[in-house]
Design a protein around this motif. Structure first.
Motif, mmCIF file in Angstrom:
data_model
loop_
_atom_site.group_PDB
_atom_site.id
_atom_site.type_symbol
_atom_site.label_atom_id
_atom_site.label_comp_id
_atom_site.label_asym_id
_atom_site.label_seq_id
_atom_site.Cartn_x
_atom_site.Cartn_y
_atom_site.Cartn_z
ATOM 1 N N ALA A 19 51.482 46.861 52.724
ATOM 2 C CA ALA A 19 51.152 45.742 52.399
ATOM 3 C C ALA A 19 49.193 45.767 52.687
ATOM 4 N N TYR A 20 48.863 46.088 53.927
ATOM 5 C CA TYR A 20 47.675 45.994 54.100
ATOM 6 C C TYR A 20 46.729 47.201 53.387
ATOM 7 N N TYR A 59 47.804 48.535 50.693
ATOM 8 C CA TYR A 59 48.103 48.566 49.054
ATOM 9 C C TYR A 59 46.857 47.309 48.460
ATOM 10 N N ASN A 60 47.078 46.109 49.412
ATOM 11 C CA ASN A 60 46.140 45.196 48.988
ATOM 12 C C ASN A 60 44.695 45.490 49.013
ATOM 13 N N ARG A 61 44.290 46.319 49.932
ATOM 14 C CA ARG A 61 42.676 46.844 49.971
ATOM 15 C C ARG A 61 42.694 47.703 48.791
ATOM 16 N N VAL A 119 48.785 41.392 58.266
ATOM 17 C CA VAL A 119 48.979 40.746 56.941
ATOM 18 C C VAL A 119 48.288 39.500 57.070
ATOM 19 N N GLU A 126 43.924 47.838 45.835
ATOM 20 C CA GLU A 126 43.839 47.211 44.832
ATOM 21 C C GLU A 126 42.336 46.567 44.515
ATOM 22 N N ILE A 127 41.744 46.193 45.699
ATOM 23 C CA ILE A 127 40.235 45.716 45.489
ATOM 24 C C ILE A 127 39.201 46.753 45.271
ATOM 25 N N LEU A 157 44.670 39.616 55.748
ATOM 26 C CA LEU A 157 44.774 39.644 54.336
ATOM 27 C C LEU A 157 44.666 38.247 53.846
ATOM 28 N N GLU A 158 45.890 37.663 54.372
ATOM 29 C CA GLU A 158 45.923 36.261 53.959
ATOM 30 C C GLU A 158 44.787 35.329 54.155
ATOM 31 N N SER A 210 40.217 35.759 48.480
ATOM 32 C CA SER A 210 40.689 36.422 47.277
ATOM 33 C C SER A 210 39.705 37.562 46.534
#
Length: 197
Positions: free
Chosen positions: A84-85, A87-89, A10, A91-92, A13-14, A18
């Motif tokens: 979270a890891y 899902y965020n990837r 996480v 989205e990109i 990602l942070e 962005s």
């Protein structure tokens, strides 16, 4: 300590810019999954032990309950970090489906895992199929226009064409006011340019 490796995913990602992808951290991802498997095994062993012992020894029962709770909560936290890891990837990768054609640039593709590459391919194919069914390119202008008409200069001889609201002669060097939707296809092909100012 439990959950540290998942927390590193996480934090990765942070710390990344962005909307930008870093390389998929396969090693750390696999270590977190391995840690989850260990928590599941420990949790199952404690639950079997509690069933065998029954309710006779209250001190051992409390220790086993707290141990099982600790493994369960660690497992839940690790899963949330993994989700979270991913899902965020994802989205990109979805955003790339709107901005990049069906072929990813090599510098981006090498940062994706094999499942992310497959996801991009399927997502792009679905978008393309949907847009062809509607017979409209939804990715042409992602920012809503202020005015439906734009001023354009014709760069190459196109000839007489039927536009949505008029018949127009698109001769070379002609300057016209056209609907944005009519002009965008020619601008994308390099046959027209939008005049601003």
């Amino acid at each position: 300590m439990y959950g540290r490796k998942a927390c590193q995913l996480v934090k990765e990602l942070e710390n990344s810019e962005s909307g930008q992808l870093t390389g998929f951290n396969t090693d750390l991802f696999a270590q977190v999954i391995e840690q989850c498997d260990g928590h599941v095994n420990n949790l199952q062993a404690l639950l079997r032990k509690m069933q065998e012992v029954g309710s006779e020894n209250q001190t051992a029962k409390n220790a086993d309950h707290f141990g099982a709770l600790m493994h369960h909560l660690s497992l839940v936290r690790n899963k949330r970090c993994l989700m979270a890891y991913v899902y965020n990837r994802a989205e990109i990768v979805q955003t790339l489906g709107w901005t990049v054609d069906c072929v990813l640039p090599e510098e981006i593709e090498e940062k994706l895992s094999s499942s992310e590459r497959e996801y991009f391919k399927n997502h792009s194919a679905t978008l393309k199929s949907y847009m062809s069914d509607l017979d409209i390119d939804l990715a042409l202008d992602m920012v809503p226009p202020k005015d439906p008409y734009i001023k354009v200069r014709v760069l190459e001889e196109i000839g007489t064409v039927v536009l949505s609201d008029q018949l127009a002669n698109l001769a070379r060097h002609a300057i016209l006011f056209l609907r944005r939707t009519d002009a965008e296809q020619y601008i994308a092909q390099g046959k027209m340019e939008e005049l601003t100012g």
